[in-house]
Design an enzyme around this catalytic site. Structure first.
Site, PDB file in Angstrom:
ATOM      1  N   GLY A  14     -88.692 103.597  26.724  1.00  0.00           N
ATOM      2  CA  GLY A  14     -89.199 103.190  28.030  1.00  0.00           C
ATOM      3  C   GLY A  14     -89.487 101.705  28.000  1.00  0.00           C
ATOM      4  N   CYS A  15     -90.542 101.308  28.634  1.00  0.00           N
ATOM      5  CA  CYS A  15     -90.926  99.903  28.691  1.00  0.00           C
ATOM      6  C   CYS A  15     -91.199  99.358  27.293  1.00  0.00           C
ATOM      7  CB  CYS A  15     -92.180  99.767  29.561  1.00  0.00           C
ATOM      8  SG  CYS A  15     -92.843  98.108  29.591  1.00  0.00           S
TER       9      CYS A  15
END
EC number: 1.8.4.11
Length: 183
Positions: A14-15
């Site tokens: 993800g981020c």
């Protein structure tokens, strides 16, 4: 002085702000760099281009670690338990292929270990694991304002709402793998 055997781990969960913050707390980690890999666009991609989802790159961290202090397998277990490896191209509110769960291997041993870890982790999740396992491509370091993001922005809303709970989970599940807090 401890033996040093520096190796590289590259993962996307993800981020990259979240993944970087997690690995910065793990023992044996020498350096964590946020960046991009796995895309098809020619040249050095920018954050804006990555966020468009059109380049095919994933937000990743490239981790330099001391294999004499922590194993690649242990790092992958930390990775697999501090993000959701069952959501395709999504982590929480972040959606798009740039947020995919991915392990980029640097050699055949890493590929083999990644396959074993993913298989062994599968029974712990209600949904199938969708973590991609792929060979590393060209790694591009992200812009300076994305490096050490959590360390530099701990009171920012995203950090308190998204990253702090991940770090709490890390402390709860992997206390034996954390850096000492004594300076």
């Amino acid at each position: 002085m401890k033996n040093r055997k520096l190796e590289t781990l590259t993962v996307g969960g993800g981020c990259f702000w979240c993944t970087e913050a997690v690995f910065n707390h793990v023992k044996g980690i020498e350096k964590v760099v946020s960046g991009y890999t796995g895309g098809i666009a020619p040249g050095r991609p920018t954050y804006r281009e990555i966020c468009s989802g059109l380049t095919g790159h994933a937000e990743v961290v490239q981790v330099t670690y001391n294999a004499a202090e922590i194993s690649y397998q242990d790092l992958l277990v930390v990775f697999m338990t501090t993000h959701n490896p069952t959501t395709l191209n999504r982590q929480g509110a972040d959606a798009g292929t740039q947020y995919r769960s991915v392990i980029y291997y640097h050699n055949a041993m890493q590929k083999e270990v990644a396959e074993v870890v993913v298989k062994e982790m599968a029974p712990y999740y209600a949904d199938p694991i969708v973590t991609e396992i792929s060979p590393i491509g060209v790694f591009y370091e992200a812009e300076k304002d994305h490096q050490s993001f959590y360390q530099n922005n701990k009171t920012m809303g995203y950090c308190t709402v998204v990253i702090d709970p991940k770090l709490a989970k890390l402390r709860q599940m992997h206390a034996d793998k954390l850096k000492s807090v004594t300076a």
